[in-house]
Design a protein around this motif. Structure first.
Motif, PDB file in Angstrom:
ATOM      1  N   CYS A 198     -83.101-110.604  25.263  1.00 24.76           N
ATOM      2  CA  CYS A 198     -82.507-111.124  24.029  1.00 24.76           C
ATOM      3  C   CYS A 198     -81.567-110.060  23.470  1.00 24.76           C
ATOM      4  N   THR A 199     -80.318-110.422  23.245  1.00 30.96           N
ATOM      5  CA  THR A 199     -79.353-109.490  22.662  1.00 30.96           C
ATOM      6  C   THR A 199     -78.833-110.059  21.344  1.00 30.96           C
ATOM      7  N   ILE A 200     -78.605-109.165  20.387  1.00 30.19           N
ATOM      8  CA  ILE A 200     -78.003-109.618  19.132  1.00 30.19           C
ATOM      9  C   ILE A 200     -76.513-109.868  19.339  1.00 30.19           C
ATOM     10  N   ALA A 201     -75.853-108.951  20.045  1.00 30.29           N
ATOM     11  CA  ALA A 201     -74.416-109.074  20.292  1.00 30.29           C
ATOM     12  C   ALA A 201     -74.079-108.478  21.648  1.00 30.29           C
ATOM     13  N   GLN A 202     -72.921-108.873  22.171  1.00 30.40           N
ATOM     14  CA  GLN A 202     -72.424-108.384  23.454  1.00 30.40           C
ATOM     15  C   GLN A 202     -71.023-107.824  23.268  1.00 30.40           C
ATOM     16  N   LEU A 203     -70.517-107.179  24.319  1.00 32.03           N
ATOM     17  CA  LEU A 203     -69.154-106.653  24.262  1.00 32.03           C
ATOM     18  C   LEU A 203     -68.161-107.781  23.989  1.00 32.03           C
ATOM     19  N   SER A 204     -68.409-108.956  24.522  1.00 33.40           N
ATOM     20  CA  SER A 204     -67.516-110.097  24.272  1.00 33.40           C
ATOM     21  C   SER A 204     -67.451-110.429  22.779  1.00 33.40           C
ATOM     22  N   ASP A 205     -68.567-110.234  22.071  1.00 36.70           N
ATOM     23  CA  ASP A 205     -68.574-110.465  20.626  1.00 36.70           C
ATOM     24  C   ASP A 205     -67.756-109.404  19.899  1.00 36.70           C
ATOM     25  N   LEU A 206     -67.835-108.171  20.392  1.00 34.37           N
ATOM     26  CA  LEU A 206     -67.027-107.099  19.808  1.00 34.37           C
ATOM     27  C   LEU A 206     -65.536-107.394  20.013  1.00 34.37           C
ATOM     28  N   LEU A 207     -65.174-107.863  21.200  1.00 34.32           N
ATOM     29  CA  LEU A 207     -63.774-108.206  21.460  1.00 34.32           C
ATOM     30  C   LEU A 207     -63.312-109.342  20.547  1.00 34.32           C
ATOM     31  N   ALA A 208     -64.167-110.337  20.356  1.00 31.57           N
ATOM     32  CA  ALA A 208     -63.809-111.445  19.458  1.00 31.57           C
ATOM     33  C   ALA A 208     -63.603-110.942  18.038  1.00 31.57           C
ATOM     34  N   PHE A 209     -64.458-110.017  17.611  1.00 33.64           N
ATOM     35  CA  PHE A 209     -64.339-109.411  16.281  1.00 33.64           C
ATOM     36  C   PHE A 209     -63.001-108.679  16.152  1.00 33.64           C
ATOM     37  N   LEU A 210     -62.651-107.890  17.164  1.00 37.47           N
ATOM     38  CA  LEU A 210     -61.404-107.122  17.125  1.00 37.47           C
ATOM     39  C   LEU A 210     -60.181-108.039  17.177  1.00 37.47           C
ATOM     40  N   GLN A 211     -60.279-109.117  17.960  1.00 36.86           N
ATOM     41  CA  GLN A 211     -59.162-110.060  18.039  1.00 36.86           C
ATOM     42  C   GLN A 211     -58.897-110.701  16.685  1.00 36.86           C
ATOM     43  N   THR A 212     -59.950-111.079  15.994  1.00 40.06           N
ATOM     44  CA  THR A 212     -59.795-111.670  14.662  1.00 40.06           C
ATOM     45  C   THR A 212     -59.157-110.679  13.699  1.00 40.06           C
ATOM     46  N   ARG A 213     -59.631-109.430  13.743  1.00 47.81           N
ATOM     47  CA  ARG A 213     -59.094-108.408  12.838  1.00 47.81           C
ATOM     48  C   ARG A 213     -57.647-108.071  13.188  1.00 47.81           C
ATOM     49  N   ALA A 214     -57.307-108.038  14.487  1.00 45.66           N
ATOM     50  CA  ALA A 214     -55.957-107.677  14.919  1.00 45.66           C
ATOM     51  C   ALA A 214     -54.934-108.713  14.451  1.00 45.66           C
ATOM     52  N   HIS A 215     -55.350-109.984  14.367  1.00 43.94           N
ATOM     53  CA  HIS A 215     -54.439-111.028  13.894  1.00 43.94           C
ATOM     54  C   HIS A 215     -54.112-110.840  12.417  1.00 43.94           C
ATOM     55  N   LYS A 216     -55.085-110.368  11.669  1.00 48.25           N
ATOM     56  CA  LYS A 216     -54.899-110.224  10.219  1.00 48.25           C
ATOM     57  C   LYS A 216     -54.419-108.828   9.825  1.00 48.25           C
ATOM     58  N   HIS A 217     -54.849-107.828  10.604  1.00 50.22           N
ATOM     59  CA  HIS A 217     -54.532-106.434  10.272  1.00 50.22           C
ATOM     60  C   HIS A 217     -54.045-105.732  11.542  1.00 50.22           C
ATOM     61  N   PRO A 218     -52.747-105.560  11.714  1.00 49.92           N
ATOM     62  CA  PRO A 218     -52.187-105.008  12.953  1.00 49.92           C
ATOM     63  C   PRO A 218     -52.752-103.646  13.356  1.00 49.92           C
ATOM     64  N   GLU A 219     -53.290-102.886  12.399  1.00 47.70           N
ATOM     65  CA  GLU A 219     -53.823-101.570  12.746  1.00 47.70           C
ATOM     66  C   GLU A 219     -55.023-101.661  13.685  1.00 47.70           C
ATOM     67  N   TRP A 220     -55.634-102.851  13.759  1.00 50.45           N
ATOM     68  CA  TRP A 220     -56.754-103.048  14.679  1.00 50.45           C
ATOM     69  C   TRP A 220     -56.289-103.327  16.106  1.00 50.45           C
ATOM     70  N   SER A 221     -55.010-103.569  16.305  1.00 54.83           N
ATOM     71  CA  SER A 221     -54.498-103.947  17.625  1.00 54.83           C
ATOM     72  C   SER A 221     -54.738-102.857  18.661  1.00 54.83           C
ATOM     73  N   ALA A 222     -54.572-101.607  18.266  1.00 59.84           N
ATOM     74  CA  ALA A 222     -54.764-100.509  19.211  1.00 59.84           C
ATOM     75  C   ALA A 222     -56.208-100.438  19.687  1.00 59.84           C
ATOM     76  N   GLN A 223     -57.148-100.622  18.763  1.00 57.12           N
ATOM     77  CA  GLN A 223     -58.562-100.598  19.149  1.00 57.12           C
ATOM     78  C   GLN A 223     -58.867-101.748  20.112  1.00 57.12           C
ATOM     79  N   LEU A 224     -58.310-102.920  19.833  1.00 56.43           N
ATOM     80  CA  LEU A 224     -58.505-104.078  20.699  1.00 56.43           C
ATOM     81  C   LEU A 224     -57.978-103.791  22.098  1.00 56.43           C
TER      82      LEU A 224
END
Length: 236
Positions: A198-224
């Motif tokens: 049982c996992t709370i989150a996976q790397l795919s969830d982290l990527l989805a989180f970063l993708q959402t943030r990158a659309h709204k805040h370009p400074e997250w694009s590099a991390q993504l």
């Protein structure tokens, strides 16, 4: 038959909420971090930084909700030394609050030769045991816990972890070189050891989180971009 953890909208929403919580708590950080396998990772998850009562209480709410949503059945909890000890204990408390009261045990790495002696503390290991830990890398710690549980005559039935990095596990060869394996530690536990995870989150969830943030805040694009590149190189 052991299958991959089911995914649903509520589970995905909880995973996103957990990633946000980990970032806000400073537990999930971005930069350049060297892993035990010698890889340079663009992110680092350090559950030891859930270091006060409020953070730990919120963390184990996620564990308990993920476990209840998973449908995994278990008879008791085992927290492997060292990070698994407070995690397992706190998860047991939260599950009891939610109406599922189960025994709890943990191990110490130094065997005690006085008092009750031995390396196990808490309830006797028996039945279907759930191992609670933070992350799984090579799967070494999981195998050690499984050996302890089986030696006590119990069944290592399932594991609960906070984050599945979804990357290739590693193996140290006879010549000392580290070899990448074609599976992750979580896949190894599920497919080879035939245990549920049982996992709370996976790397795919982290990527989805970063993708959402990158659309709204370009400074997250590099991390993504960095995390995506890491996934392409080491992901499974």
């Amino acid at each position: 038959m052991v299958t991959e953890q089911a995914s649903s909208a509520p589970v995905q929403a909880m995973a996103q909420e957990f990633v946000q919580f980990a970032v806000d708590s400073g537990v999930l950080r971005f930069g350049q971090f060297k892993t035990k396998a010698g890889r340079m990772s663009p992110y680092f998850f350090n559950a030891g930084l859930f270091d006060d009562g409020a953070k730990l209480g919120r963390l184990v709410q996620f564990y308990a909700k993920a476990l209840l949503a998973s449908g995994i059945e278990f008879d008791m909890i085992f927290g492997p030394a060292y990070k698994g000890i407070p995690l397992g204990a706190a998860v047991a408390v939260e599950l009891a609050r939610l109406g599922k009261n189960v025994p709890f045990a943990y191990n110490r790495k130094e065997v005690k030769d006085h008092g009750e002696g031995g390396s196990l503390v808490g309830a006797p290991l028996q039945g279907r045991v759930l191992i609670v830990d933070d992350v799984m890398s090579a799967g070494t710690a999981a195998r050690e816990s499984i050996a302890l549980i089986q030696a006590a005559g119990a069944q290592a039935h399932a594991m609960a972890i906070a984050l599945d990095r979804q990357e290739m596990a590693t193996e140290v060869q006879a010549d000392g070189l580290v070899r990448d394996l074609p599976h992750s530690a979580v896949q190894y536990v599920r497919q080879t050891l035939r245990m549920q995870v049982c996992t709370i989150a996976q790397l795919s969830d982290l990527l989805a989180f970063l993708q959402t943030r990158a659309h709204k805040h370009p400074e997250w694009s590099a991390q993504l971009a960095h995390v995506q590149a890491y996934r392409e190189r080491y992901g499974v």
